[in-house]
Design an enzyme around this catalytic site. Structure first.
Site, PDB file in Angstrom:
ATOM      1  CG  HIS A 107      14.941  24.515   4.057  1.00 22.16           C
ATOM      2  ND1 HIS A 107      15.014  24.713   2.697  1.00 22.16           N
ATOM      3  CD2 HIS A 107      14.966  25.749   4.614  1.00 22.16           C
ATOM      4  CE1 HIS A 107      15.086  26.008   2.440  1.00 22.16           C
ATOM      5  NE2 HIS A 107      15.058  26.662   3.592  1.00 22.16           N
ATOM      6  CG  HIS A 147      17.733  30.202   6.678  1.00 23.20           C
ATOM      7  ND1 HIS A 147      18.211  28.927   6.547  1.00 23.20           N
ATOM      8  CD2 HIS A 147      16.568  30.235   6.007  1.00 23.20           C
ATOM      9  CE1 HIS A 147      17.365  28.209   5.827  1.00 23.20           C
ATOM     10  NE2 HIS A 147      16.370  28.985   5.480  1.00 23.20           N
ATOM     11  CB  SER A 194      22.332  20.307  -3.284  1.00 19.37           C
ATOM     12  OG  SER A 194      23.214  19.246  -3.646  1.00 19.37           O
ATOM     13  CG  HIS A 231      20.244  30.521   3.351  1.00 22.26           C
ATOM     14  ND1 HIS A 231      20.905  30.863   2.197  1.00 22.26           N
ATOM     15  CD2 HIS A 231      18.954  30.270   2.973  1.00 22.26           C
ATOM     16  CE1 HIS A 231      20.057  30.831   1.187  1.00 22.26           C
ATOM     17  NE2 HIS A 231      18.870  30.472   1.619  1.00 22.26           N
ATOM     18  N   GLY A 263      23.545  28.074  -1.971  1.00 19.97           N
ATOM     19  CA  GLY A 263      23.140  29.179  -2.839  1.00 19.97           C
ATOM     20  C   GLY A 263      22.919  28.719  -4.263  1.00 19.97           C
TER      21      GLY A 263
END
Length: 463
Positions: free
Chosen positions: A253, A335, A369, A391, A394
């Site tokens: 990411h 994203h 996570s 995405h 949150g």
């Protein structure tokens, strides 16, 4: 004659007194300050005489545009009512994020909006905000980290491959991934993206080539990561080379690094100068796609998105090489980006700021996570969500709140309970700072279907 070009110099040549001169001067003084004033003035005279010839020129394009089509800069007024919108998982979303979307829905360029269940407040559009606009692009609707994206590489290796090899896999992540502002690879890689015309023709992009080259294959700070884990493919798609089952995988990411951040900063400045808005929405300043700057940002944004993709390709190439294995399957998506898409039969600019594209049949990856699974998804093409999904899980708590709420001891305990090893990482990214990914996925059943999961095992983040 002084060395620095001034507005007076251009007015003496015969240029009209308007805002275009100030913008052009900014470009000249920033990108051509080392050139002799006489040669710049000589070129400026050509622009004045033949503006059509300079319409798409990197330095003079904006000035030429102002000569051919003079535009008056005036304060933009918001509409009295909002354009249509949908909110998914409304009870899970903080009020401030909703109000940020409500403001965006009153922009004169707004067509339709949506808010994803992982949404929280940000600058301009909220994170998890989706906004369709009419022929205009909002730099802060895309975000500072242009092309921030997910990339999942699955190896044709069973999940059991990890057992007994944890130290080897940790060493691979430590040696072959780089994070933050200063870490770069000793042996730099080349990529076809560096040979694109935009690096020659757009002054701000040209100036960033060295930075982009140095940072290729690196990841940012904050919530950016590269991690080994286990993919559980629940389905076998015809285009996949793998049957349903559990495999070793790498998930990353990150975005376009300093390259994208500088592009965002430059064009946000231009947007705010050309599109004054009331103070509460000034971060939503836009660029008209029929203008020089609008076209230039669009090209630079797309280049930054392709550069972000190139960074992930390089990360995964390095890891696969260190493993000595070939990648069998890759699933990836932006994203933080803007796309030209049909909305109710009309071409619009669809901004997804922290939202996953989820058109009918489109594949994507939605992370949880470091102690929660991510999900491999296929879009259902829901028009009310503007073909989008969340995405990630949150944030539940801001970075500042994390620092006063959690300790390293609490994080270590949480990681141990989930059998996850962490290299780097800070209190800001505590797993407990995020919403429950299972709740978020439940709230977007009408947006995506789940094809598989990714469970993190060894996580590498910035220190």
């Amino acid at each position: 004659m002084g060395n620095k070009l001034s507005g007076r110099d251009l007015i003496k040549l015969g240029f009209p007194k308007n805002n275009t001169i100030n913008i052009a001067l900014g470009q000249i003084n920033r990108y051509r300050k080392k050139e002799k004033k006489e040669s710049i003035l000589s070129e400026a005279k050509e622009v004045l005489l033949y503006p059509e010839k300079f319409k798409n020129h990197g330095t003079w394009g904006k000035l030429a545009e102002g000569l051919v089509n003079p535009v008056q800069v005036k304060l933009q007024q918001l509409r009295n009512s909002r354009v249509p919108f949908s909110i998914f998982g409304e009870n899970e979303i903080e009020e401030q994020a909703k109000f940020q979307l409500y403001d965006a829905l009153k922009l004169p360029i707004a067509v339709q909006g949506a808010l994803m269940p992982d949404a929280h407040s940000g600058y301009g559009l909220p994170i998890g905000g989706v906004l369709a606009t009419d022929n205009a692009v909002i730099p802060y609707g895309v975000g500072v980290d242009i092309g921030c994206r997910m990339s999942l590489s699955v190896f044709d290796l069973p999940a059991s491959f990890i057992k007994g090899k944890e130290e080897q896999l940790k060493a691979i992540l430590s040696d072959h991934t780089k994070f933050g502002m200063s870490e770069t690879h000793k042996v730099k890689a080349d990529h076809e993206v560096f040979y694109r015309e935009e690096f020659k023709n757009i002054p701000v992009v040209k100036q960033l080539l060295d930075k982009a080259y140095k940072q290729l294959g690196t990841s940012g700070g904050g919530n950016h990561f590269v991690e080994f884990g286990v993919v559980n493919l629940q389905e076998t798609l015809p285009e996949w080379k793998l049957e349903a089952g559990e495999y070793l995988a790498v998930l990353s990411h990150s975005g376009s690094r300093g390259f994208g951040a500088n592009i965002a900063k430059h064009y946000t400045y231009l947007a705010t100068k050309q599109c004054p808005l009331p103070k509460n929405v000034q971060h939503l300043a836009w660029l008209d796609l029929n203008t020089h700057d609008g076209q230039e940002y669009w090209m630079a944004m797309n280049l930054a998105g392709d550069y972000a993709k190139a960074c992930h390709e390089d990360i995964h190439r390095r890891i696969a090489k260190a493993l000595g294995k070939r990648i069998a399957l890759t699933i990836e998506n932006h994203h933080n980006f803007a796309w030209k898409e049909q909305v109710n039969g009309k071409e619009c600019i669809v901004h997804r700021k922290g939202a996953t594209p989820a058109a009918q049949g489109e594949l994507g990856i939605i992370p949880g996570s470091m102690t929660a699974p991510g999900f491999i998804v296929m879009g259902k093409g829901n028009p009310e969500a503007l073909n989008s999904a969340s995405h990630g899980a949150g944030r539940l708590l801001s970075r500042g709140k994390c620092k006063v709420t959690f300790t390293q001891g609490q994080i270590k305990k949480e990681l141990k309970e989930h059998n996850v090893s962490l290299i780097g990482g800070s209190v800001d990214e505590a797993p407990m700072a995020y919403k429950n990914i299972h709740t978020v996925m439940e709230l977007q059943k009408e947006l995506v279907s789940v094809l598989g999961t990714f469970t993190p095992k060894i996580v590498r983040m910035d220190k």
